[in-house]
Write a protein that holds these residues in place. Structure first.
Motif, PDB file in Angstrom:
ATOM      1  N   LYS A 318       0.812  -1.212   0.000  1.00 16.77           N
ATOM      2  CA  LYS A 318       0.000   0.000   0.000  1.00 16.77           C
ATOM      3  C   LYS A 318       0.852   1.272   0.000  1.00 16.77           C
ATOM      4  CE  LYS A 318      -4.112  -1.956   0.349  1.00 16.77           C
ATOM      5  NZ  LYS A 318      -5.261  -1.703  -0.533  1.00 16.77           N
ATOM      6  N   SER A 319       2.111   1.151   0.446  1.00 11.80           N
ATOM      7  CA  SER A 319       2.972   2.330   0.594  1.00 11.80           C
ATOM      8  C   SER A 319       3.828   2.611  -0.628  1.00 11.80           C
ATOM      9  CB  SER A 319       3.885   2.159   1.821  1.00 11.80           C
ATOM     10  OG  SER A 319       3.134   1.963   2.994  1.00 11.80           O
ATOM     11  N   LEU A 320       3.881   1.708  -1.593  1.00 11.10           N
ATOM     12  CA  LEU A 320       4.726   1.911  -2.769  1.00 11.10           C
ATOM     13  C   LEU A 320       4.196   3.061  -3.622  1.00 11.10           C
ATOM     14  CD1 LEU A 320       5.444  -1.771  -3.903  1.00 11.10           C
ATOM     15  CD2 LEU A 320       6.931  -0.235  -2.608  1.00 11.10           C
ATOM     16  N   PRO A 321       5.094   3.809  -4.257  1.00  9.43           N
ATOM     17  CA  PRO A 321       4.651   4.924  -5.102  1.00  9.43           C
ATOM     18  C   PRO A 321       4.073   4.439  -6.425  1.00  9.43           C
ATOM     19  CG  PRO A 321       7.039   4.733  -5.149  1.00  9.43           C
ATOM     20  CD  PRO A 321       6.561   3.745  -4.139  1.00  9.43           C
ATOM     21  N   MET A 322       3.069   5.147  -6.918  1.00 10.33           N
ATOM     22  CA  MET A 322       2.479   4.814  -8.210  1.00 10.33           C
ATOM     23  C   MET A 322       3.539   4.920  -9.303  1.00 10.33           C
ATOM     24  SD  MET A 322      -0.760   3.968  -8.164  1.00 10.33           S
ATOM     25  CE  MET A 322      -1.457   4.442  -9.741  1.00 10.33           C
ATOM     26  N   GLY A 323       3.504   3.961 -10.231  1.00  5.21           N
ATOM     27  CA  GLY A 323       4.415   4.002 -11.364  1.00  5.21           C
ATOM     28  C   GLY A 323       5.703   3.234 -11.153  1.00  5.21           C
ATOM     29  N   CYS A 324       5.982   2.779  -9.909  1.00  7.36           N
ATOM     30  CA  CYS A 324       7.180   1.976  -9.691  1.00  7.36           C
ATOM     31  C   CYS A 324       6.917   0.549 -10.191  1.00  7.36           C
ATOM     32  CB  CYS A 324       7.575   1.971  -8.221  1.00  7.36           C
ATOM     33  SG  CYS A 324       6.468   0.995  -7.161  1.00  7.36           S
ATOM     34  N   TYR A 325       7.890  -0.322 -10.047  1.00  9.95           N
ATOM     35  CA  TYR A 325       7.745  -1.734 -10.414  1.00  9.95           C
ATOM     36  C   TYR A 325       7.979  -2.585  -9.164  1.00  9.95           C
ATOM     37  CZ  TYR A 325       7.705  -0.526 -15.373  1.00  9.95           C
ATOM     38  OH  TYR A 325       7.365  -0.027 -16.599  1.00  9.95           O
ATOM     39  N   PHE A 326       7.376  -3.788  -9.156  1.00  2.64           N
ATOM     40  CA  PHE A 326       7.541  -4.632  -7.972  1.00  2.64           C
ATOM     41  C   PHE A 326       7.327  -6.093  -8.340  1.00  2.64           C
ATOM     42  CE2 PHE A 326       2.993  -4.475  -8.138  1.00  2.64           C
ATOM     43  CZ  PHE A 326       2.530  -5.579  -7.436  1.00  2.64           C
ATOM     44  N   ASN A 327       7.792  -6.959  -7.434  1.00  2.00           N
ATOM     45  CA  ASN A 327       7.537  -8.393  -7.501  1.00  2.00           C
ATOM     46  C   ASN A 327       7.722  -8.958  -6.101  1.00  2.00           C
ATOM     47  OD1 ASN A 327       6.906 -10.919  -8.466  1.00  2.00           O
ATOM     48  ND2 ASN A 327       8.575 -11.008  -9.973  1.00  2.00           N
ATOM     49  N   ILE A 328       7.152 -10.125  -5.835  1.00  6.71           N
ATOM     50  CA  ILE A 328       7.253 -10.762  -4.534  1.00  6.71           C
ATOM     51  C   ILE A 328       7.687 -12.208  -4.731  1.00  6.71           C
ATOM     52  CG2 ILE A 328       6.041 -11.431  -2.417  1.00  6.71           C
ATOM     53  CD1 ILE A 328       4.174  -9.085  -2.827  1.00  6.71           C
TER      54      ILE A 328
END
Length: 817
Positions: A318-328
């Motif tokens: 929920k805290s990640l900035p919009m437009g970044c990339y991520f994976n888990i």
């Protein structure tokens, strides 16, 4: 392979270790720890006591000795192979001998052999080590005396002979007690000492409150890590200490020359700290081994480790900035990722990830952290999105050095290829479009969860990955510490760090610490240097740290006196030697003339400084009558405490049966295989079938009839959109503990429902959850930014109506609006 640790029963193998006494001398940021272990042989035969136990990963172990009756022996540091031979020879000759060595696989695990201890005889074995105190977010200095050594996972290719055999018992049944006393000395006044363990009242020894003593309450069972937090006034101020060399050491050697310790707290320009990055590739790596299905601590109401990890992932997503990339990634004996490659962060991908997070369980067997990291590092970085790897684990592995080598080799070598119109190219495509290879920094933030997490692994990954390490123990919550690390990750990366020394004529410095490759606002950086040459006057020197930050050139300067401090017992020399030894050890490969030459340098530095290394051991021999010991020398493993969990074999006929609560209870009662392990895995060679059964889950399922009510803050967090907004629906109204009629009555007629809902959420956070602001700060920043982006003129009316509805008095400015 699982390192299995047999239960030791008092009936069959009496435990000779009766008590542990610890004296800690803290001077500023450095602690010298003296541990005395008291053994008694209550058996009718001579025994050899073997104790495998944890120490902080960066401890400089510099003394080992023993006292039997009135006779004392001080051990010598020798080549490890020679020390082992001398130990065996001493025992066969009827002498008593003591051996202390560091594990080849993990530098935070030590093995002590005490032999031979004759019937009715007692021995007091002492060791001394020096450590740096870590700095917490509130500027407290943290000291941890590890007590819990959980059995650690070894990869399948590891030979059993390479893994120390740890004897352990449930922490609650550790049969020996701990006495601990701390002597504090600080340049600044000492304000308080805190611990999760019961303490005697703090005693000040002078009016300035720069000298004090603290101790554990008597009768403390050594069944949990002992963590102490020391608070000084202005502890975050830069400092420098010069320590004189030893008059007995050879002039020009490390131990003969003065050593300087610099404790730096670089300050970033306000223009940089006021804004955080809105880009990045965030890869969250979560331990899903069986040991994550244990409680965070031994107290009542403790959350399961995997549950805490799920809540933390919710907050992070929920805290990640919009437009970044991520994976888990989830890992155990194998690993899996949520997406084939990192995806852009938006509402759709966040929802998909959250659904998988809620399904995560501690059901993946052992703790094989190396393979998922290899997969992550094999993928190209994304242009304009620095890679930030967050690793959550209880740190129970034996191949620590392999993991650290991998992180180090990839921290600054990741590359991506982009088109360019530059004539200086490295690659061409078929159409002669130019490609240039760009360097991408990959930072690593690590989190050690629960008692017994490997300090060498957790701190090592952060150090080699230019990130930051955190430990979550006792009743601490994981979320505030993770959000602090997220703030570090969103700070601009510091580039082109250089260190310049300004010393009087005739003096020069040789840096002992590894190159400084990471700086964060508010975090300490330690530097050790060997001062060479002669200086006739007690003049001053200075050091300047320069770096580039967000296109700005920044420099921080610290001046210091070259006059040596009072007697410090060569503690800074040994810490500097330890830092240099660690760097050199990591460069030692397998075979080859260069590696052999480096190994010889490590050996010589270890012997010169008196600090143990992976190639040396302490050996002490107390010569007796010279007569061989009568009767067999019995081997006795001294148990170390660990968090309770059990692995049980599955009956042949039931291997295909579902593993529900009834089956787990049956396994818990089984006496066929009384083994304790951290990975909760038993392998059947004929089928390769894996089963994980643990006492923590048995107890959990037996005691919990219904899920506890979810925390209101977590409910609110779970309802936030990726954009930062909330919807004014029944779920949100339930969090506010209001009715829909009450909300409708206070809603401004012209207000958009999403805008009003988001303002209500912000008011609720500021009005009722101020104590958890570290956790929701980024959520609130996203929400405020979303509201401002709507460019509506009725925000003041919504704030007034929200305060009236919720019974708060939060000002609009406090909401960032």
């Amino acid at each position: 392979m699982v390192n299995c640790c047999g239960l030791v029963t008092a009936k069959n193998e009496p435990v000779p270790l009766k008590g542990v006494e610890v004296e800690v001398h803290v001077k500023g940021h450095v602690a010298t720890v003296t541990s005395t272990l008291k053994y008694v042989n209550e058996e009718q035969s001579p025994i050899e006591a073997v104790f495998v136990f944890p120490l902080p990963g960066d401890a400089a172990v510099c003394h080992f000795g023993a006292k039997i009756g009135d006779a004392e022996v001080v051990a010598e540091l020798q080549d490890k192979e020679k020390a082992r031979e001398q130990y065996d020879d001493a025992l066969s000759s009827g002498h008593q001998a003591f051996l202390l060595e560091e594990s080849d696989k993990s530098p935070d695990v030590f093995r002590m052999n005490v032999g031979s201890l004759r019937p009715g005889e007692s021995a007091a074995v002492s060791l001394v080590y020096i450590i740096e105190l870590t700095v917490e977010a509130d500027h407290a200095l943290r000291f941890c005396l590890p007590a819990v050594l959980n059995p650690r996972y070894a990869p399948p290719e590891t030979r059993l002979a390479d893994v120390p055999q740890v004897t352990s018992v449930p922490a609650a049944t550790v049969p020996y007690t701990l006495s601990l006393k701390v002597h504090l000395s600080s340049p600044q006044p000492i304000t308080k000492v805190e611990s999760k363990c019961p303490l005697e009242p703090l005693t000040f020894l002078n009016a300035e409150k720069t000298l004090a003593e603290a101790s554990l309450s008597s009768g403390h069972k050594f069944n949990q890590d002992v963590e102490l937090l020391f608070y000084y006034q202005d502890a975050h101020q830069p400092t420098a200490i010069v320590e004189a060399g030893s008059a007995k050491a050879e002039p020009g050697s490390l131990m003969g020359d003065p050593v300087v310790l610099l404790s730096l707290y670089p300050e970033f320009p306000a223009s940089v700290t006021s804004s955080l990055a809105t880009c990045g590739e965030f890869i969250l790596v979560v331990d899903r081994s069986g040991s994550m299905d244990c409680t965070m601590h031994g107290g009542s109401g403790a959350q399961m480790r995997i549950d805490s990890a799920r809540d933390t992932l919710l907050l992070l997503l929920k805290s990640l900035p919009m437009g970044c990339y991520f994976n888990i990634y989830g890992f155990g004996s194998h690993y899996e990722s949520f997406f084939p490659k990192s995806v852009q962060y938006d509402q759709k991908t966040m929802d998909a990830a959250l659904k998988k997070v809620q399904e995560m369980k501690a059901d993946m067997g052992g703790t094989e952290i190396l393979q998922p990291l290899k997969d992550i590092y094999s993928q190209p970085c994304l242009p304009g999105h620095p890679r930030q790897v967050f690793i959550f684990t209880d740190g129970e592995v034996w191949n620590t050095k392999l993991v650290l080598d991998l992180v180090k080799s990839n921290a600054h070598s990741h590359r991506y290829v982009r088109p360019a119109l530059c004539p200086h190219l490295e690659y061409f495509d078929k159409c002669c479009v130019m490609r240039v290879v760009m360097l991408c920094v990959c930072r690593c933030f690590s989190f050690g969860i629960g008692e017994g997490a490997s300090t060498a692994l957790i701190t090592g990954m952060a150090r080699e990955g230019s990130g930051h390490a955190q430990f979550i123990t006792g009743t601490e919550r994981m979320q505030p510490k993770v959000m602090q690390s997220l703030r570090y990750a969103l700070q601009p990366a510091v580039k082109d760090i250089s260190i310049m020394w300004n010393l009087p004529e005739g003096l020069s410095v040789t840096t002992l610490s590894p190159p400084l490759n990471v700086i964060f606002q508010g975090q300490r950086a330690l530097l050790y240097g060997q001062l060479k040459g002669q200086n006739s006057s007690d003049s001053e020197g200075s050091v300047t740290v320069k770096y580039n930050l967000a296109e700005q050139s920044v420099s921080n300067k610290l001046s210091f006196s070259l006059k040596p401090a009072g007697d410090t017992g060569l503690s800074l020399h040994r810490l500097g030697a330890r830092a240099l030894l660690r760097s050199m050890e990591q460069e030692c490969g397998i075979g080859g003339p260069e590696q052999e030459g480096l190994k010889e340098k490590v050996l010589q530095l270890s012997l010169q400084s008196g600090v143990i290394s992976s190639f040396t051991s302490f050996i002490g021999v107390l010569k007796g009558s010279g007569k061989a010991v009568q009767g067999p020398l019995l081997h006795r493993d001294v148990p170390t405490g660990h968090m309770m969990r059990m692995s049980c074999p599955m009956p042949q006929a039931s291997r295909s049966a579902p593993r529900g609560m009834a089956y787990r209870k049956m396994c818990a009662r089984s006496q066929a295989m009384p083994m304790m392990d951290a990975c909760l895995v038993q392998s059947y060679p004929t089928t390769g079938f894996l089963v994980d059964v643990d006492m923590a889950s048995v107890e959990r399922e037996a005691q919990i009839d219904a899920e506890p009510q979810k925390d209101l803050l977590l409910q609110l967090i779970g309802l936030q959109k990726a954009s930062g907004s909330w919807e004014l629906d029944s779920s949100l109204i339930t969090v506010f503990e209001k009715t829909e009629e009450e909300v409708a009555k206070e809603t401004p007629s012209q207000a958009d429902r999403a805008v009003f809902a988001t303002i209500l959420a912000l008011i609720w956070l500021h009005g009722f959850k101020t104590e958890a602001q570290e956790e929701w700060e980024f959520l609130a920043m996203k929400a405020s930014a979303w509201i401002r982006a709507q460019k509506v003129d009725y925000v003041p009316q919504c704030v007034q109506a929200g305060n009236a509805l919720l019974g708060c008095e939060v000002q609009q400015e406090a909401l960032g609006l």
